[in-house]
Design a protein around this motif. Structure first.
Motif, mmCIF file in Angstrom:
data_model
loop_
_atom_site.group_PDB
_atom_site.id
_atom_site.type_symbol
_atom_site.label_atom_id
_atom_site.label_comp_id
_atom_site.label_asym_id
_atom_site.label_seq_id
_atom_site.Cartn_x
_atom_site.Cartn_y
_atom_site.Cartn_z
ATOM 1 N N GLY A 1 0.833 -1.200 0.000
ATOM 2 C CA GLY A 1 0.000 0.000 0.000
ATOM 3 C C GLY A 1 0.858 1.237 0.000
ATOM 4 N N ASP A 2 0.227 2.396 -0.092
ATOM 5 C CA ASP A 2 1.024 3.613 -0.194
ATOM 6 C C ASP A 2 0.427 4.823 0.521
ATOM 7 O OD1 ASP A 2 -1.090 4.093 -1.905
ATOM 8 O OD2 ASP A 2 0.098 3.777 -3.725
ATOM 9 N N ASP A 3 -0.537 4.587 1.431
ATOM 10 C CA ASP A 3 -1.123 5.731 2.132
ATOM 11 C C ASP A 3 -0.785 5.695 3.623
ATOM 12 O OD1 ASP A 3 -2.727 3.690 3.056
ATOM 13 O OD2 ASP A 3 -4.601 4.524 2.319
ATOM 14 N N GLU A 4 -1.315 6.660 4.351
ATOM 15 C CA GLU A 4 -1.009 6.793 5.771
ATOM 16 C C GLU A 4 -1.477 5.579 6.568
ATOM 17 O OE1 GLU A 4 0.807 8.770 8.907
ATOM 18 O OE2 GLU A 4 0.793 9.338 6.790
ATOM 19 N N TRP A 5 -2.632 5.028 6.182
ATOM 20 C CA TRP A 5 -3.145 3.850 6.890
ATOM 21 C C TRP A 5 -2.194 2.670 6.720
ATOM 22 C CZ3 TRP A 5 -7.149 3.709 10.206
ATOM 23 C CH2 TRP A 5 -7.557 2.452 10.652
ATOM 24 N N THR A 6 -1.661 2.516 5.515
ATOM 25 C CA THR A 6 -0.703 1.437 5.263
ATOM 26 C C THR A 6 0.516 1.578 6.161
ATOM 27 O OG1 THR A 6 -1.405 1.410 2.945
ATOM 28 C CG2 THR A 6 0.653 0.284 3.478
ATOM 29 N N ALA A 7 1.037 2.805 6.258
ATOM 30 C CA ALA A 7 2.206 3.048 7.102
ATOM 31 C C ALA A 7 1.904 2.698 8.554
ATOM 32 C CB ALA A 7 2.637 4.505 6.985
ATOM 33 N N ARG A 8 0.717 3.057 9.009
ATOM 34 C CA ARG A 8 0.338 2.774 10.391
ATOM 35 C C ARG A 8 0.301 1.264 10.650
ATOM 36 N NH1 ARG A 8 -2.242 0.517 13.492
ATOM 37 N NH2 ARG A 8 -2.910 1.236 15.533
ATOM 38 N N GLU A 9 -0.265 0.521 9.708
ATOM 39 C CA GLU A 9 -0.342 -0.926 9.852
ATOM 40 C C GLU A 9 1.053 -1.572 9.814
ATOM 41 O OE1 GLU A 9 -3.877 -3.045 9.611
ATOM 42 O OE2 GLU A 9 -3.453 -1.485 11.089
ATOM 43 N N ALA A 10 1.933 -1.057 8.947
ATOM 44 C CA ALA A 10 3.298 -1.593 8.881
ATOM 45 C C ALA A 10 4.029 -1.380 10.204
ATOM 46 C CB ALA A 10 4.060 -0.930 7.744
ATOM 47 N N LEU A 11 3.836 -0.231 10.809
ATOM 48 C CA LEU A 11 4.477 0.052 12.095
ATOM 49 C C LEU A 11 3.921 -0.841 13.195
ATOM 50 C CD1 LEU A 11 4.627 3.927 11.765
ATOM 51 C CD2 LEU A 11 6.595 2.390 11.930
ATOM 52 N N GLU A 12 2.623 -1.133 13.123
ATOM 53 C CA GLU A 12 2.028 -2.065 14.089
ATOM 54 C C GLU A 12 2.678 -3.442 13.960
ATOM 55 O OE1 GLU A 12 -0.884 -3.164 17.049
ATOM 56 O OE2 GLU A 12 -0.536 -1.177 16.189
ATOM 57 N N LEU A 13 2.863 -3.884 12.730
ATOM 58 C CA LEU A 13 3.456 -5.202 12.487
ATOM 59 C C LEU A 13 4.923 -5.250 12.879
ATOM 60 C CD1 LEU A 13 1.744 -5.930 9.077
ATOM 61 C CD2 LEU A 13 1.524 -7.337 11.140
ATOM 62 N N ALA A 14 5.603 -4.102 12.819
ATOM 63 C CA ALA A 14 7.025 -4.070 13.162
ATOM 64 C C ALA A 14 7.270 -4.483 14.605
ATOM 65 C CB ALA A 14 7.595 -2.676 12.907
ATOM 66 N N GLY A 15 6.266 -4.315 15.442
ATOM 67 C CA GLY A 15 6.391 -4.731 16.829
ATOM 68 C C GLY A 15 6.063 -6.191 17.058
ATOM 69 N N ILE A 16 5.714 -6.907 15.983
ATOM 70 C CA ILE A 16 5.284 -8.299 16.092
ATOM 71 C C ILE A 16 6.171 -9.229 15.270
ATOM 72 C CG2 ILE A 16 3.373 -9.901 15.681
ATOM 73 C CD1 ILE A 16 1.473 -7.467 15.907
ATOM 74 N N ALA A 17 6.370 -8.866 14.013
ATOM 75 C CA ALA A 17 7.063 -9.743 13.069
ATOM 76 C C ALA A 17 8.581 -9.609 13.167
ATOM 77 C CB ALA A 17 6.599 -9.430 11.642
ATOM 78 N N LYS A 18 9.268 -10.598 12.633
ATOM 79 C CA LYS A 18 10.736 -10.571 12.591
ATOM 80 C C LYS A 18 11.223 -9.497 11.630
ATOM 81 C CE LYS A 18 14.641 -13.486 11.129
ATOM 82 N NZ LYS A 18 14.992 -14.820 10.590
ATOM 83 N N ARG A 19 10.583 -9.405 10.468
ATOM 84 C CA ARG A 19 10.939 -8.392 9.481
ATOM 85 C C ARG A 19 9.695 -7.973 8.722
ATOM 86 N NH1 ARG A 19 15.029 -9.516 4.522
ATOM 87 N NH2 ARG A 19 13.156 -10.532 3.682
ATOM 88 N N VAL A 20 9.572 -6.663 8.483
ATOM 89 C CA VAL A 20 8.442 -6.116 7.734
ATOM 90 C C VAL A 20 8.991 -5.374 6.521
ATOM 91 C CG1 VAL A 20 6.450 -4.573 7.762
ATOM 92 C CG2 VAL A 20 7.068 -5.867 9.833
ATOM 93 N N THR A 21 8.511 -5.752 5.348
ATOM 94 C CA THR A 21 8.853 -5.039 4.117
ATOM 95 C C THR A 21 7.594 -4.371 3.597
ATOM 96 O OG1 THR A 21 10.549 -6.667 3.572
ATOM 97 C CG2 THR A 21 9.815 -5.208 1.804
ATOM 98 N N LEU A 22 7.648 -3.075 3.413
ATOM 99 C CA LEU A 22 6.515 -2.297 2.920
ATOM 100 C C LEU A 22 6.743 -1.987 1.445
ATOM 101 C CD1 LEU A 22 3.993 -0.573 3.027
ATOM 102 C CD2 LEU A 22 5.261 1.151 4.296
#
Length: 275
Positions: A147-168
Motif C-alpha cells: 500500500g502507499d497511504d497513511e493507513w498502510t504506514a500505520r499498519e506496517a508500524l504495528e506489524l514491526a512490533g510483532i514480526a521478525k521483518r516487515v517489508t513495505l
C-alpha cells in the motif's frame, strides 16, 4: 411530514458516530445502523500514536465514543442497510423501511485487494487486511505490507512490533513525513508492485515486478480499498444525504474521519434547522 427519525446514520465507525453525536447534541432523533457492530476500523487498532490527548487504544476510544452517543440518546441498530430512496427519504433497513429527514452515509471502504491473478484464493492462507487481528499469527516471521497511504504506514508500524521483518511495498508512497521517519527505524520500504503470491498451501513468498522474491508468511494488503458508496448511487442532488469518512475517498486517518463526521453532522443540523 412526520418521520420515524430525524437522522439515520449508516455506519457506526468513528465518522458515523461523530456525526450522530453532533446531531444528538441538538436534540434530534438519531439512529446509527451498523451491519455487524459499532466500531469500524477502530476496534482493530492497538495504541493510537496519532490521536490527540491521553494515550489510548482503538477499542478504548470507540467504547468512550459509543457510551457518549448513547448517553445523548442515539439508538444503535444492527443489520445491513440495503438501499436509500428519496421523496420521502427512506432507508431500507434490516427491520424494514424507515423514514427520516436526513441520512449520513459512513460505510467506509472495502478491504484492500491485490491486482494479482488468484490473489483471492490466498485469503485466510496468508493474505490479510488487519495488523492487529492477524499480526500475532506471524510473530517472529517475515511479512510484506502492500500500500502507499497513511493507513498502510500505520499498519506496517504495528506489524514491526510483532514480526521478525516487515517489508513495505508501495507504488507511490504518500504517507506523512512523520511516518516516513518512523518507518525508517523499523521497516524496510520498497518502491514497486507485487506481481504474484507463492506458496504450497499457505503463503511462502511474494514476487515483485522487478523479479525479486521476498520470503513472507503473510501479506497485508491495503491497495484498491474502494469506498462502499453504492447507497449514494442514483439519489437526486438535493437529497438530504451526506457522506462522511472513508466512503468519501478521503485520506484514511482517524482524525480525518472524525473531522469529516463532525462536518457532516453539522451540515445536517443546519439543513434541518432551516426546514
Amino acid at each position: 411530514m412526520s418521520t420515524d427519525w430525524d437522522v439515520v446514520v449508516v455506519g457506526a465507525g468513528i465518522a458515523g458516530l461523530t456525526a450522530a453525536r453532533a446531531c444528538a447534541e441538538r436534540d434530534l432523533r438519531v439512529v446509527a445502523h451498523d451491519a455487524l457492530a459499532p466500531g469500524g476500523q477502530l476496534i482493530n487498532l492497538g495504541a493510537l500514536a496519532d490521536w490527540p490527548g491521553p494515550p489510548t487504544t482503538g477499542p478504548d476510544l470507540m467504547g468512550a465514543l459509543l457510551t457518549d452517543v448513547m448517553d445523548r440518546g442515539v439508538e444503535i441498530a444492527y443489520g445491513e442497510v440495503t438501499g436509500l430512496r428519496a421523496d420521502p427519504l427512506t432507508v431500507e433497513a434490516a427491520e424494514g423501511p424507515v423514514t427520516t429527514r436526513a441520512v449520513v452515509v459512513a460505510t467506509g471502504r472495502r478491504p484492500g485487494r491485490l491486482d494479482v491473478p488468484g490473489a483471492d484464493a490466498w485469503e485466510g492462507r496468508g493474505l490479510s487486511h488487519c495488523a492487529t487481528c492477524d499480526g500475532p499469527l506471524h510473530a517472529g516471521r517475515e511479512v510484506v505490507v502492500v500500500g502507499d497511504d497513511e493507513w498502510t504506514a500505520r499498519e506496517a508500524l504495528e506489524l514491526a512490533g510483532i514480526a521478525k521483518r516487515v517489508t513495505l511495498v508501495g507504488a507511490a508512497p504518500g504517507w506523512s513525513a512523520s511516518s516516513t521517519r518512523r518507518l525508517a527505524e523499523a521497516v524496510e520500504v520498497r518502491t514497486g508492485t507485487v506481481t504474484a503470491l507463492e506458496g504450497d498451501g499457505t503463503l511462502g513468498a511474494v514476487r515483485l515486478a522487478d523479479g525479486e522474491v521476498l520470503d513472507a508468511s503473510g501479506v497485508f494488503v491495503y491497495t484498491h480499498a474502494d469506498p462502499r458508496s453504492e447507497l449514494l448511487d442514483g439519489l437526486p442532488a438535493d437529497a438530504a444525504v451526506w457522506s462522511a469518512g472513508d466512503v468519501t475517498g478521503a485520506d484514511r486517518t482517524l482524525l480525518t474521519a472524525a473531522a469529516d463526521g463532525l462536518r457532516a453532522g453539522l451540515a445536517v443540523v443546519a439543513r434541518l434547522e432551516e426546514s
